[in-house]
Design a protein around this motif. Structure first.
Motif, PDB file in Angstrom:
ATOM      1  N   HIS A 158       0.825  -1.206   0.000  1.00 41.29           N
ATOM      2  CA  HIS A 158       0.000   0.000   0.000  1.00 41.29           C
ATOM      3  C   HIS A 158       0.866   1.266   0.000  1.00 41.29           C
ATOM      4  N   LEU A 159       2.009   1.217   0.695  1.00 39.25           N
ATOM      5  CA  LEU A 159       2.878   2.396   0.731  1.00 39.25           C
ATOM      6  C   LEU A 159       3.400   2.776  -0.646  1.00 39.25           C
ATOM      7  N   SER A 160       3.576   1.795  -1.510  1.00 42.30           N
ATOM      8  CA  SER A 160       4.101   2.088  -2.851  1.00 42.30           C
ATOM      9  C   SER A 160       3.143   2.950  -3.669  1.00 42.30           C
ATOM     10  N   LYS A 161       1.895   3.070  -3.209  1.00 44.16           N
ATOM     11  CA  LYS A 161       0.912   3.902  -3.908  1.00 44.16           C
ATOM     12  C   LYS A 161       0.908   5.336  -3.385  1.00 44.16           C
ATOM     13  N   SER A 162       1.753   5.616  -2.376  1.00 45.45           N
ATOM     14  CA  SER A 162       1.797   6.955  -1.802  1.00 45.45           C
ATOM     15  C   SER A 162       2.396   7.955  -2.788  1.00 45.45           C
ATOM     16  N   ASN A 163       1.950   9.201  -2.690  1.00 41.71           N
ATOM     17  CA  ASN A 163       2.452  10.242  -3.593  1.00 41.71           C
ATOM     18  C   ASN A 163       3.500  11.148  -2.952  1.00 41.71           C
ATOM     19  N   ASP A 164       3.947  10.822  -1.722  1.00 36.44           N
ATOM     20  CA  ASP A 164       4.925  11.687  -1.062  1.00 36.44           C
ATOM     21  C   ASP A 164       6.096  10.888  -0.475  1.00 36.44           C
ATOM     22  N   LEU A 165       6.514   9.854  -1.187  1.00 39.44           N
ATOM     23  CA  LEU A 165       7.654   9.053  -0.743  1.00 39.44           C
ATOM     24  C   LEU A 165       8.983   9.756  -0.997  1.00 39.44           C
ATOM     25  N   ASP A 166       9.050  10.577  -2.017  1.00 36.87           N
ATOM     26  CA  ASP A 166      10.310  11.216  -2.401  1.00 36.87           C
ATOM     27  C   ASP A 166      10.830  12.075  -1.245  1.00 36.87           C
ATOM     28  N   GLY A 167      12.016  11.740  -0.721  1.00 41.12           N
ATOM     29  CA  GLY A 167      12.613  12.510   0.365  1.00 41.12           C
ATOM     30  C   GLY A 167      12.192  12.081   1.757  1.00 41.12           C
ATOM     31  N   ALA A 168      11.358  11.061   1.871  1.00 47.25           N
ATOM     32  CA  ALA A 168      10.918  10.600   3.191  1.00 47.25           C
ATOM     33  C   ALA A 168      11.843   9.505   3.707  1.00 47.25           C
ATOM     34  N   LEU A 169      11.916   9.368   5.037  1.00 45.39           N
ATOM     35  CA  LEU A 169      12.622   8.262   5.682  1.00 45.39           C
ATOM     36  C   LEU A 169      11.590   7.357   6.327  1.00 45.39           C
ATOM     37  N   ILE A 170      11.660   6.070   6.012  1.00 49.69           N
ATOM     38  CA  ILE A 170      10.773   5.071   6.604  1.00 49.69           C
ATOM     39  C   ILE A 170      11.629   4.100   7.412  1.00 49.69           C
ATOM     40  N   LEU A 221      11.483  -8.312  -0.302  1.00 55.30           N
ATOM     41  CA  LEU A 221      12.331  -7.123  -0.272  1.00 55.30           C
ATOM     42  C   LEU A 221      12.235  -6.311  -1.556  1.00 55.30           C
ATOM     43  N   ASP A 222      11.719  -6.906  -2.610  1.00 53.08           N
ATOM     44  CA  ASP A 222      11.444  -6.132  -3.826  1.00 53.08           C
ATOM     45  C   ASP A 222      10.487  -4.973  -3.526  1.00 53.08           C
ATOM     46  N   LYS A 223       9.635  -5.168  -2.542  1.00 59.52           N
ATOM     47  CA  LYS A 223       8.693  -4.105  -2.162  1.00 59.52           C
ATOM     48  C   LYS A 223       9.440  -2.903  -1.583  1.00 59.52           C
ATOM     49  N   LEU A 224      10.484  -3.182  -0.795  1.00 61.34           N
ATOM     50  CA  LEU A 224      11.291  -2.090  -0.259  1.00 61.34           C
ATOM     51  C   LEU A 224      12.060  -1.390  -1.369  1.00 61.34           C
ATOM     52  N   GLN A 225      12.560  -2.162  -2.338  1.00 57.48           N
ATOM     53  CA  GLN A 225      13.285  -1.571  -3.447  1.00 57.48           C
ATOM     54  C   GLN A 225      12.377  -0.672  -4.277  1.00 57.48           C
ATOM     55  N   LYS A 226      11.120  -1.039  -4.387  1.00 55.36           N
ATOM     56  CA  LYS A 226      10.178  -0.188  -5.114  1.00 55.36           C
ATOM     57  C   LYS A 226       9.992   1.141  -4.383  1.00 55.36           C
ATOM     58  N   LEU A 227       9.887   1.099  -3.055  1.00 51.90           N
ATOM     59  CA  LEU A 227       9.776   2.335  -2.273  1.00 51.90           C
ATOM     60  C   LEU A 227      11.021   3.192  -2.451  1.00 51.90           C
ATOM     61  N   ARG A 228      12.183   2.554  -2.450  1.00 59.52           N
ATOM     62  CA  ARG A 228      13.442   3.291  -2.668  1.00 59.52           C
ATOM     63  C   ARG A 228      13.449   3.944  -4.038  1.00 59.52           C
ATOM     64  N   ASN A 229      13.019   3.232  -5.068  1.00 56.87           N
ATOM     65  CA  ASN A 229      13.014   3.775  -6.420  1.00 56.87           C
ATOM     66  C   ASN A 229      12.026   4.921  -6.583  1.00 56.87           C
ATOM     67  N   LEU A 230      11.069   4.988  -5.668  1.00 56.32           N
ATOM     68  CA  LEU A 230      10.107   6.094  -5.689  1.00 56.32           C
ATOM     69  C   LEU A 230      10.582   7.269  -4.833  1.00 56.32           C
ATOM     70  N   GLY A 231      11.813   7.173  -4.304  1.00 58.69           N
ATOM     71  CA  GLY A 231      12.413   8.319  -3.623  1.00 58.69           C
ATOM     72  C   GLY A 231      12.625   8.184  -2.141  1.00 58.69           C
ATOM     73  N   ALA A 232      12.165   7.096  -1.529  1.00 59.12           N
ATOM     74  CA  ALA A 232      12.272   6.960  -0.076  1.00 59.12           C
ATOM     75  C   ALA A 232      13.645   6.432   0.341  1.00 59.12           C
ATOM     76  N   THR A 233      14.038   6.788   1.557  1.00 55.37           N
ATOM     77  CA  THR A 233      15.181   6.176   2.229  1.00 55.37           C
ATOM     78  C   THR A 233      14.613   5.233   3.286  1.00 55.37           C
ATOM     79  N   ILE A 234      15.157   4.040   3.377  1.00 52.39           N
ATOM     80  CA  ILE A 234      14.565   3.011   4.234  1.00 52.39           C
ATOM     81  C   ILE A 234      15.626   2.430   5.165  1.00 52.39           C
ATOM     82  N   ILE A 235      15.276   2.324   6.437  1.00 50.90           N
ATOM     83  CA  ILE A 235      16.091   1.610   7.427  1.00 50.90           C
ATOM     84  C   ILE A 235      15.206   0.544   8.046  1.00 50.90           C
ATOM     85  N   PHE A 236      15.667  -0.693   8.055  1.00 49.59           N
ATOM     86  CA  PHE A 236      14.908  -1.706   8.781  1.00 49.59           C
ATOM     87  C   PHE A 236      15.821  -2.434   9.761  1.00 49.59           C
ATOM     88  N   LEU A 237      15.222  -2.835  10.884  1.00 54.35           N
ATOM     89  CA  LEU A 237      15.943  -3.526  11.947  1.00 54.35           C
ATOM     90  C   LEU A 237      15.708  -5.022  11.820  1.00 54.35           C
TER      91      LEU A 237
END
Length: 335
Positions: free
Chosen positions: A124-136, A159-175
Motif C-alpha cells: 500500500h505504501l508504494s501507492k503513496s504520492n509523497d515518498l520522495d525525500g521521506a525516511l521510513i 524485499l522487492d517491495k522495499l526496493q520499489k519504495l526506494r526507487n520512488l524516492g524513499a530512504t529506508i532503514i529496517f531492523l
C-alpha cells in the motif's frame, strides 16, 4: 531521484525500444551529474535501503530512535515515519518518546503497527504520492514478513517491495535480528536468507558498550560495522546520552570497544605518524610491542591485531600488499 521509465513506446522495433519500456537508459551526463550525497558521511546515504541487525537487547530500537531525532534536528528529512511492530507504549515511555513527538509534531510520525503481516502495508505504501525525500524506519522486519525466512526466493520477492519504495524516492532503514549467539563470541550473522544482505544497499552489525572508562553513566556507545562497504560506507561509532537526547558520531577511536582496542589504536596511529611512507607488517608489530612494554599496557597481538587493522582499513590507514617483497604495508591516511 525518482526513476521514470519510458513506457510510451507504441512499437517494439528493436532491443533498445523493448528494454526502454522497463528501465532508464544510462547516459554520460546522468552519471556525471550524480551527486555523492550523504545524510551522515560514510554511514547513511539518501534513497538507500539499510539493514541494522544485532542480537536481542543490543539496543537496535533505542539507537534508531535517537538517530531519527538527530536527523530531524539536523533537517536531513522533512518527514520520518517510524513503523513499530516490536515495542510497547510502556517501553517507549521509558525512552521518552513523548518528548521527541512534542518537539517534532509535524515531521516525526510514530506508529504502533498491529498485525503488519496481514495488512501488507508495504504494498500500500508504494501507492503513496509523497515518498520522495521521506525516511521510513521498520522495527523490526521479521514482524512484516509472512514467508519462510530461510527461502531466498521468498525473501527476495518481499524485499522487492522495499526496493520499489526506494526507487520512488524513499530512504529506508529496517531492523533485523540475529540467531542466538554463544557467550564467548558473536559471529555477526543475521537471521534467515542471504537475500537480506543481497537486497540492501548496506547492512550494519550493531554492537553496544554500556560501560567504559570514558563514558558517563547516561552515555551509551554504539559501533556499526558495514558488511558490504558500498558507497565508501565505513565503521561508524556513535555516542548517545539518554539524559539529554544528545547523539553524536565519534570516529576518534578513543571510545573503541575496550581498553585494549583503545591503546592499540592510539599506539598504531602514533607509530604510523612517524613513518609517513608506511610500515611493513613485521616492523609495525615490533614497534607496537615495544611501546606497550614501555608503558605496561596490553594491546592486540598477532591475529587479533590484524583483524583490528582490517576493521579500520581505508578509514584510518591503508593496507597494501607489496608483491616485490611479499609483505603487507600499513600507511596512515593523510600522512
Amino acid at each position: 531521484m525518482k526513476m521514470e521509465y519510458n513506457s510510451t513506446q507504441s512499437v517494439e522495433q528493436n532491443i533498445h525500444d523493448i528494454i526502454s519500456k522497463f528501465g532508464l537508459e544510462a547516459t554520460s551526463e546522468m552519471i556525471n551529474n550524480t551527486k555523492d550525497e550523504w545524510i551522515i558521511p560514510n554511514f547513511l546515504a539518501p534513497q538507500t535501503i539499510t539493514m541494522i541487525y544485532a542480537s536481542a537487547g543490543a539496543g537496535k530500537s533505542l539507537f534508531t530512535l535517537y538517530l531519527a531525532k538527530f536527523l530531524l534536528q539536523e533537517n536531513k528529512f522533512s518527514q520520518i515515519h517510524y513503523l513499530d511492530a516490536d515495542n510497547s507504549p510502556r517501553v517507549l515511555k521509558d525512552r521518552n518518546l513523548n518528548q521527541i513527538l512534542d518537539s517534532f509534531k509535524d515531521s516525526f510520525h510514530y506508529y504502533f503497527i498491529d498485525k503488519p503481516k496481514n495488512g501488507d502495508i508495504l504494498t500500500h505504501l508504494s501507492k503513496s504520492n509523497d515518498l520522495d525525500g521521506a525516511l521510513i524506519i521498520i522495527d523490526s522486519i521479521r514482524n512484516f514478513i509472512n514467508v519462510d525466512f530461510t527461502k531466498d526466493d521468498k525473501i527476495t520477492s518481499f524485499l522487492d517491495k522495499l526496493q520499489k519504495l526506494r526507487n520512488l524516492g524513499a530512504t529506508i532503514i529496517f531492523l533485523h535480528h540475529q540467531p542466538k549467539q554463544s557467550e564467548e563470541e558473536n559471529n555477526k550473522a543475521y537471521k534467515g536468507s542471504t537475500a537480506f544482505m543481497d537486497s540492501v544497499d548496506e547492512g550494519y552489525y550493531l554492537s553496544l558498550i554500556k560501560e567504559h572508562s570514558v563514558l558517563s553513566a547516561s552515555e551509551l556507545f554504539f559501533t556499526l560495522e558495514p558488511q558490504k562497504f558500498r558507497f565508501d560506507m565505513a565503521v561508524s561509532n556513535f555516542i548517545i546520552n539518554t539524559d539529554n537526547f544528545k547523539f553524536k558520531k565519534d570516529d576518534s577511536l578513543l571510545f573503541a570497544n575496550n581498553d585494549i582496542a583503545r591503546y592499540t589504536a592510539e599506539y598504531v596511529i602514533k607509530i604510523l605518524q612517524k613513518h609517513t611512507d608506511g610500515l611493513p607488517k613485521s616492523k609495525l608489530i615490533k614497534e607496537l610491542k615495544d611501546l606497550a612494554f614501555r608503558d605496561d599496557v596490553e594491546v592486540y597481538r598477532k591475529n587479533s591485531l590484524w583483524r583490528f587493522m582490517d576493521k579500520f582499513k581505508n578509514r584510518l590507514w591503508t593496507i597494501t600488499r607489496e608483491t616485490k617483497h611479499n609483505t603487507i604495508r600499513y600507511k596512515l591516511i593523510n600522512s
